[in-house]
Write an enzyme that holds these catalytic residues in place. Sequence first.
Site, PDB file in Angstrom:
ATOM      1  N   HIS A 311       0.860  -1.192   0.000  1.00  0.00           N
ATOM      2  CA  HIS A 311       0.000   0.000   0.000  1.00  0.00           C
ATOM      3  C   HIS A 311       0.895   1.240   0.000  1.00  0.00           C
ATOM      4  O   HIS A 311       1.947   1.258   0.612  1.00  0.00           O
ATOM      5  CB  HIS A 311      -0.903   0.010   1.248  1.00  0.00           C
ATOM      6  N   ASP A 369      -7.919  -5.488   0.098  1.00  0.00           N
ATOM      7  CA  ASP A 369      -8.354  -6.335  -1.022  1.00  0.00           C
ATOM      8  C   ASP A 369      -7.993  -7.797  -0.859  1.00  0.00           C
ATOM      9  O   ASP A 369      -8.464  -8.639  -1.625  1.00  0.00           O
ATOM     10  CB  ASP A 369      -7.733  -5.806  -2.323  1.00  0.00           C
TER      11      ASP A 369
END
Length: 434
Positions: A311, A369
């Site tokens: 991320h 996710d």
Amino acid sequence: MTNSEIKATLSFSDGSPSLEMPIYKGTVGPDVIDIRKLYATTGMFTYDPGFMSTAACNSSITYIDGDKGELLYRGYPIEQLAVNGGDFLETCYLLLNGELPNAVEKEKFVATVTNHTMVHEQMQFFFRGFRRDAHPMSVLVGTVGALASFYHDSLDINDPHHREVSAIRLIAKMPTLVAMAYKYSIGQPFVYPRNDLSYSANFMHMMFSTPCAPYKTNEVLVRALDRILILHADHEQNASTSTVRLAGSSGANPFACIAAGIACLWGPAHGGANEAALSMLEEIGSVDHIPEFIRQVKDKNSGVKLMGFGHRVYKNYDPRAKLMRETCYEVLQELGLQDDPLFKLAMALEKIALEDEYFVSRKLYPNVDFYSGIVQRALGIPTSLFTGIFALARTVGWIAQWKEMISDPEQKIGRPRQLFVGSQTRDVQPIEKR
Ligand code: SDX
């Protein structure tokens, strides 16, 4: 935003005049250096591809602390909102208005959203133009943008009432359009929304009921879906939100801006990662294939990435990933799928990755996710629709950020510059001389 006593001074080794720039402090998080006078004063731009060190705006909606793994919506920790902060529509109210609703405010807001869930009857004809196997995100980009053609009464972005009506219409109609995209893809008739169901129950009804038999929603699954929507509702200035803000800065109508956000979210590096993560788990297939897959990921030439990991901001655990894993476990338990091989594979892959120096040194942890695909698959949602669900949830964040931008006195049309590395000026030669 307050002025820091400290100023930033830019000086040049060739003795060119230095430039002093103000520093602003927010409520929490990194301070910012105001470089707006840099070009006019020095004739130079900053250079920041991917905006790794750039604040594009000031905002009071969502705050992320990547090191602490913290996510706040209007100051409330995501853990509290997702577990005991009420339902998704309460989070929508919070993101739009800055405060959680009281009982009267909630009842009014829910009634307003509920009474805007139908789409114009002519919308169904847009679907007819798509192949049945079109990716749902291509359908959503098209149909959400097309909503603008039905609502000429709420396109004046300078009218606060128009902005409010458009926000409600988008939040209310996204579940209907996502469900229609699904029904169209499987050749089943569209199912109209029902006003007697909650937001998430209504979505499950539009997705899975048919005219042939009564359909009863499972409250555990509805709650799980509601939590998925809360976890995905907003996330600061991510790629798709920045797309919505940039489109909105030109004065484009909100339906067009949200369609632009959906297009950006579709990318596998962003919202498309949940679909890609599930495909990755299916491709790995079993725990004993994990070492070979990890080897490929470490081989830069393979182009293989561990989807659902890493991320830009979270350099520690994504707090949403932890909540998503809990939701995954609850749903699989409820459905008697606790031995789901993909869930076990995902947990084994996570454990191996979190112990591997390659991932630890690059601060690569599971993001939202990684588990969301497994729980959505268990809910009966097809893989190709995962990102559509993400778009459904993020619509409130996009529209809240869009509204904040439009009413920000500092906002201007977004127009970044560049470092030009192309040809110097040259003359066109006749074709025979080229
Ligand atoms: C979302 O921004 C948001 O807030 C997004 C989001 C939201 O709610 O809006 O949180 C939603 O988009 C979550 C992210 C979903 N995407 C994925 O899961 C796809 C896989 N992840 C990567 O594509 C990547 O991690 C990004 C795009 C998410 C972040 O990319 P960065 O910050 O640009 O990281 P980077 O490319 O600079 O990576 C640093 C290093 C590199 O290696 P080195 O060059 O240093 O050797 O880590 C490596 C990268 O190659 N790396 C990965 C990796 N992610 C980064 N290696 C293997 N697998 C990965 N997933």
